[in-house]
Design a protein around this motif. Structure first.
Motif, PDB file in Angstrom:
ATOM      1  N   SER A  74      84.571 -56.670  38.696  1.00  0.00           N
ATOM      2  CA  SER A  74      85.477 -55.746  39.375  1.00  0.00           C
ATOM      3  C   SER A  74      86.899 -55.897  38.840  1.00  0.00           C
ATOM      4  N   GLN A  75      87.318 -57.129  38.624  1.00  0.00           N
ATOM      5  CA  GLN A  75      88.659 -57.363  38.074  1.00  0.00           C
ATOM      6  C   GLN A  75      88.782 -56.753  36.679  1.00  0.00           C
ATOM      7  N   ILE A  76      87.745 -56.913  35.882  1.00  0.00           N
ATOM      8  CA  ILE A  76      87.754 -56.358  34.525  1.00  0.00           C
ATOM      9  C   ILE A  76      87.721 -54.832  34.592  1.00  0.00           C
ATOM     10  N   TYR A  77      86.916 -54.289  35.482  1.00  0.00           N
ATOM     11  CA  TYR A  77      86.851 -52.843  35.653  1.00  0.00           C
ATOM     12  C   TYR A  77      88.226 -52.279  36.031  1.00  0.00           C
ATOM     13  N   SER A  82      89.628 -48.461  35.536  1.00  0.00           N
ATOM     14  CA  SER A  82      89.857 -47.916  36.874  1.00  0.00           C
ATOM     15  C   SER A  82      90.055 -46.403  36.824  1.00  0.00           C
ATOM     16  N   GLY A  83      89.337 -45.716  37.698  1.00  0.00           N
ATOM     17  CA  GLY A  83      89.461 -44.262  37.771  1.00  0.00           C
ATOM     18  C   GLY A  83      88.569 -43.511  36.809  1.00  0.00           C
ATOM     19  N   SER A  84      87.767 -44.236  36.026  1.00  0.00           N
ATOM     20  CA  SER A  84      86.979 -43.558  34.996  1.00  0.00           C
ATOM     21  C   SER A  84      85.732 -42.851  35.522  1.00  0.00           C
ATOM     22  N   LEU A  85      85.364 -43.086  36.770  1.00  0.00           N
ATOM     23  CA  LEU A  85      84.215 -42.358  37.322  1.00  0.00           C
ATOM     24  C   LEU A  85      84.534 -40.882  37.534  1.00  0.00           C
ATOM     25  N   ASN A 113      86.227 -41.002  44.591  1.00  0.00           N
ATOM     26  CA  ASN A 113      87.014 -42.143  45.079  1.00  0.00           C
ATOM     27  C   ASN A 113      86.147 -43.103  45.890  1.00  0.00           C
ATOM     28  N   GLU A 114      85.280 -42.561  46.745  1.00  0.00           N
ATOM     29  CA  GLU A 114      84.368 -43.396  47.529  1.00  0.00           C
ATOM     30  C   GLU A 114      83.370 -44.119  46.624  1.00  0.00           C
ATOM     31  N   ALA A 115      82.859 -43.415  45.624  1.00  0.00           N
ATOM     32  CA  ALA A 115      81.909 -44.029  44.689  1.00  0.00           C
ATOM     33  C   ALA A 115      82.578 -45.171  43.932  1.00  0.00           C
ATOM     34  N   GLU A 116      83.827 -44.978  43.552  1.00  0.00           N
ATOM     35  CA  GLU A 116      84.563 -46.033  42.838  1.00  0.00           C
ATOM     36  C   GLU A 116      84.743 -47.268  43.724  1.00  0.00           C
ATOM     37  N   LEU A 117      85.025 -47.058  44.997  1.00  0.00           N
ATOM     38  CA  LEU A 117      85.159 -48.195  45.919  1.00  0.00           C
ATOM     39  C   LEU A 117      83.839 -48.949  46.044  1.00  0.00           C
ATOM     40  N   HIS A 118      82.732 -48.226  46.113  1.00  0.00           N
ATOM     41  CA  HIS A 118      81.416 -48.869  46.181  1.00  0.00           C
ATOM     42  C   HIS A 118      81.124 -49.638  44.891  1.00  0.00           C
ATOM     43  N   LEU A 119      81.446 -49.037  43.754  1.00  0.00           N
ATOM     44  CA  LEU A 119      81.240 -49.703  42.469  1.00  0.00           C
ATOM     45  C   LEU A 119      82.063 -50.988  42.398  1.00  0.00           C
ATOM     46  N   GLN A 120      83.334 -50.896  42.778  1.00  0.00           N
ATOM     47  CA  GLN A 120      84.193 -52.079  42.748  1.00  0.00           C
ATOM     48  C   GLN A 120      83.659 -53.173  43.660  1.00  0.00           C
ATOM     49  N   SER A 121      83.165 -52.792  44.823  1.00  0.00           N
ATOM     50  CA  SER A 121      82.594 -53.760  45.762  1.00  0.00           C
ATOM     51  C   SER A 121      81.385 -54.462  45.146  1.00  0.00           C
ATOM     52  N   TYR A 122      80.524 -53.703  44.486  1.00  0.00           N
ATOM     53  CA  TYR A 122      79.348 -54.278  43.835  1.00  0.00           C
ATOM     54  C   TYR A 122      79.768 -55.201  42.688  1.00  0.00           C
ATOM     55  N   LEU A 123      80.657 -54.713  41.834  1.00  0.00           N
ATOM     56  CA  LEU A 123      81.092 -55.504  40.675  1.00  0.00           C
ATOM     57  C   LEU A 123      81.853 -56.756  41.094  1.00  0.00           C
TER      58      LEU A 123
END
Length: 142
Positions: A74-77, A82-85, A113-123
């Protein structure tokens, strides 16, 4: 998601696995299967954000400067992608009278934006060391 995130993650996992945690851009590029100039661009961003250091001159290269046990994907993402989705273009026109055309863009922005938050949470649950462990586990099971 963009390929720079994959290059960054791959490079950090490689450095975490190497003795001395150091490699030059040519070595990293050969392992990632891309151009050394592209690796240098990604590594420059990682260096600016404290994930790697550089050693100049003959025998120099990139040195891992983050803790692979604590550094998450997530930190690397967030550093690289960030924002690439969210696509650069979205259908519809907020100025049109049609409710679909005028609101699709805003709703899709919310969804991405919601999908990005879910992705960040997973990563955030996966560290550089965790990726390395998965790779080694996969290799052992072949």
């Amino acid at each position: 998601m963009n390929s720079d995130f994959v290059i960054a993650s791959h490079s950090l996992v490689l450095l975490a696995n190497l003795p001395g945690h150091m490699a030059n851009s040519e070595t990293i590029a050969e392992n990632v299967c891309t151009n050394p100039a592209r690796v240098r661009k990604v590594m420059s961003t990682l260096r600016k954000n404290g994930y790697v250091k550089t050693k100049e001159g003959i025998g120099g290269g990139y040195i891992l400067s983050c803790d692979p046990e604590k550094t998450t994907l997530s930190q690397i993402y967030l550093t690289i992608s960030s924002g690439s989705l969210k696509p650069h273009w979205c259908t519809g026109d907020p100025e049109q009278a049609c409710v679909i055309s005028s609101n699709t863009q805003g709703v899709m922005d919310q969804i991405f934006n919601e999908a990005e938050l879910h992705l960040q949470s997973y990563l955030n649950q996966i560290t550089i060391s965790g990726v390395l462990a998965r790779i080694k586990n996969l290799e052992e099971n072949l």
